[in-house]
Scaffold this active site. Structure first.
Site, mmCIF file in Angstrom:
data_model
loop_
_atom_site.group_PDB
_atom_site.id
_atom_site.type_symbol
_atom_site.label_atom_id
_atom_site.label_comp_id
_atom_site.label_asym_id
_atom_site.label_seq_id
_atom_site.Cartn_x
_atom_site.Cartn_y
_atom_site.Cartn_z
ATOM 1 N N LYS A 217 -8.809 3.933 -0.085
ATOM 2 C CA LYS A 217 -7.421 4.204 0.304
ATOM 3 C C LYS A 217 -7.408 5.453 1.178
ATOM 4 O O LYS A 217 -8.181 6.405 0.925
ATOM 5 C CB LYS A 217 -6.585 4.410 -0.956
ATOM 6 N N SER B 112 0.919 2.469 -8.311
ATOM 7 C CA SER B 112 0.383 2.122 -6.986
ATOM 8 C C SER B 112 -0.941 1.383 -6.955
ATOM 9 O O SER B 112 -1.326 0.875 -5.912
ATOM 10 C CB SER B 112 0.251 3.377 -6.133
ATOM 11 N N SER C 266 1.708 1.787 -3.650
ATOM 12 C CA SER C 266 1.378 2.213 -2.322
ATOM 13 C C SER C 266 -0.018 1.798 -1.857
ATOM 14 O O SER C 266 -0.304 1.878 -0.665
ATOM 15 C CB SER C 266 1.490 3.740 -2.249
HETATM 16 N N1 GLN Z 1 6.244 3.205 -6.249
HETATM 17 C C1 GLN Z 1 5.991 4.442 -6.878
HETATM 18 C C2 GLN Z 1 6.447 5.581 -5.983
HETATM 19 O O1 GLN Z 1 6.897 5.294 -4.936
HETATM 20 C C3 GLN Z 1 4.550 4.582 -7.215
HETATM 21 C C4 GLN Z 1 3.747 5.240 -6.172
HETATM 22 C C5 GLN Z 1 2.361 5.552 -6.624
HETATM 23 O O2 GLN Z 1 1.954 5.195 -7.712
HETATM 24 N N2 GLN Z 1 1.664 6.317 -5.800
HETATM 25 O O3 GLN Z 1 6.364 6.720 -6.328
#
Ligand code: GLN
Length: 476
Positions: A75, A174, A150
């Protein structure tokens, strides 16, 4: 796509039946074919091929590491020395890592091949990968749908066979939510199991790096390599790392709790509910105890998560000032306009929204009403979750309320997007491990996952039972 175990692959390379260079070339060809999915921000093609040759020699002379033959994507918020890293943000466009993240160091030391860096939501903020400054990632099962976020690029890279496995990071879902949307496996380890050194920080008391894979075996192996004590991250536990790969046999009957409110929550897709109930019946038929448990905090979890994570983000992202590294506005004329213009030009709208929300909840007038209150709520969620796990080996719930949604469906409504995290924020709020297992397929053709949570540092039984549950879901 054919997927021999890594051991078999290593044996095939050793005996000459398979050529590791060809394995890498096949991935590189698929990456080109699937370019429209936008999963990779950069491919390290030549380097990956060179490494394949070196590792082949090591496999043949018996000196190769555990991950020889493992072709993996990172990532774009995980540092790889001498390679660019941007967190999918314009503010870091062109920035090169000066050192390896601990996870990268450990993967390389065990002879993994890093094939490229993967698209994600900007600074890991999002649930659809639509917040990347470099365009959205598309779901390979239906390119009109999002891959989740994400770590959307990481999930799609595994889903579409562009690499064998990928690392993502999970702050509020994410890794697990995109795994669910793409039919892959994803784990958020216990907070403190995996070093965050070299992970671009979003919310430091939540962030954990975790693998996305197409099998529990690969997940166990990668987790075994990246976990454990690290002098570069004081929040990592000194607890020894069990040999997860040797512990994948789940023994005996388990006690499992499922959160009733999740299944009656108004936003849940009826097919996801039905599938969860069917899997509960299968587990009961196999002799496990599966019972409903009360956890009346569902409505508090998303607000609590967003107060705390935006607060931490506003502090973490203060370093992108336009002064030391990253984007600096050429329209600035003094110190203040350098800060303002560099940050306004460099950060996308969602990141700006979170920095402002976080600054607000930390401001002296509102600190107690929001930040302190949310810390208390987090403590209650943690205590009550741990209490449930005193009585049960695992907690079972869907990973997401529904399968992957359409591109654009939620992107103009931040609240709707935040609510998509309803089932994934509990584990990071409580600091416990959770896995998304690809057990379901919706009538619209999209895959979706079930989630298991366990006590802190119980990754070994969690992995073993996830493998068991996956196999159970495959038996008619
Ligand atoms: N969707 C969640 C957020 O926007 C999770 C993001 C993540 O785990 N990095 O914070």
């Amino acid at each position: 796509m054919e997927n021999p175990t890594l051991k078999d692959l290593q044996e095939d390379i050793r005996s000459g039946r398979t050529d590791l260079r060809n394995v890498v070339s096949t991935y590189l060809r698929r990456i080109e074919e699937k370019d429209h999915l936008n999963a990779f921000l950069e491919v390290f093609g030549t380097e990956a091929l060179d490494r394949a040759d070196k590792i082949t020699v090591k496999i043949r002379n018996g000196s190769a590491g555990k991950l020889a033959g493992m072709v993996i994507g990172l990532k774009d918020n995980i540092c790889y020395k001498g390679h660019r890293v941007s967190a999918s943000s314009k503010i870091l466009e062109g920035f090169e890592s000066l050192f390896n993240a601990t996870v990268t160091e450990r993967l390389l030391a065990e002879d993994a091949i890093v094939i490229g860096r993967l698209n994600c939501d900007e600074f890991a903020m999002g649930a659809s990968n639509e917040n990347s400054a470099f365009g959205p990632v598309l779901n390979d099962a239906d390119p009109t749908r999002v891959p989740g976020g994400s770590s959307g690029g990481s999930a799609v890279a595994v889903q579409a066979g562009l690499c064998r496995a990928a690392l993502g990071s999970d702050t509020g879902g994410s890794v697990r939510q995109p795994a669910s949307f793409t039919g892959t496996f994803g784990i958020k380890p216990t907070y403190g199991r995996v070093s965050r050194y070299g992970l671009l920080a979003y919310a430091s008391s939540f962030d954990q790096i975790g693998p996305i894979t197409s099998s529990v075996e690969d997940m166990a192996l990668i987790l075994e390599v990246i976990s454990g004590d690290d002098e570069m991250d004081a929040t990592v536990s000194e607890k020894p790392v069990p040999p997860y790969t040797d512990l994948l046999q789940s023994d005996g009957k388990k006690r499992i709790g499922y959160i009733e409110d999740c299944l009656s929550s108004p936003g849940i897709d009826p097919e996801v509910r039905e599938h969860t109930l069917e899997m509960i019946r299968k587990l009961q038929d196999a002799g496990h105890s599966v019972e409903p448990v009360k956890f009346p905090f569902l409505d508090y979890m998303v607000p609590c998560y967003y107060v705390l994570t935006t607060a931490e983000a506003s502090s973490n992202l203060a370093r992108y000032s336009g002064l030391l590294f990253g984007h600096r506005s050429d329209k600035a004329s003094d110190l203040e306009s350098t800060f303002k213009l560099s940050r306004s030009e460099g950060f996308g709208p969602e990141v700006q929204r979170r920095i402002m929300t976080g600054t607000f909840v930390l401001s002296s007038d509102h600190y107690d009403a929001y930040y302190t209150k949310a810390q208390k709520v987090r403590r209650v969620i943690q205590q009550r979750t741990n209490a449930l796990l005193e009585e049960h080996d695992f907690i079972l719930l869907p990973t997401t309320p529904g399968p992957a949604f359409k591109l654009g469906e939620k992107s103009s409504d931040p609240i709707a997007m935040y609510l998509a995290d309803i089932f994934t924020v509990q584990a990071p709020l409580a600091g416990i491990p959770a896995i998304s297992i690809p057990t379901g397929t919706h009538s619209n053709g999209m895959p979706f996952g079930l989630q298991l949570m366990a006590k802190a540092y119980e990754e070994a039984p969690l992995l073993a039972f996830s493998r068991y549950l996956y196999n159970l879901s495959q038996n008619e």
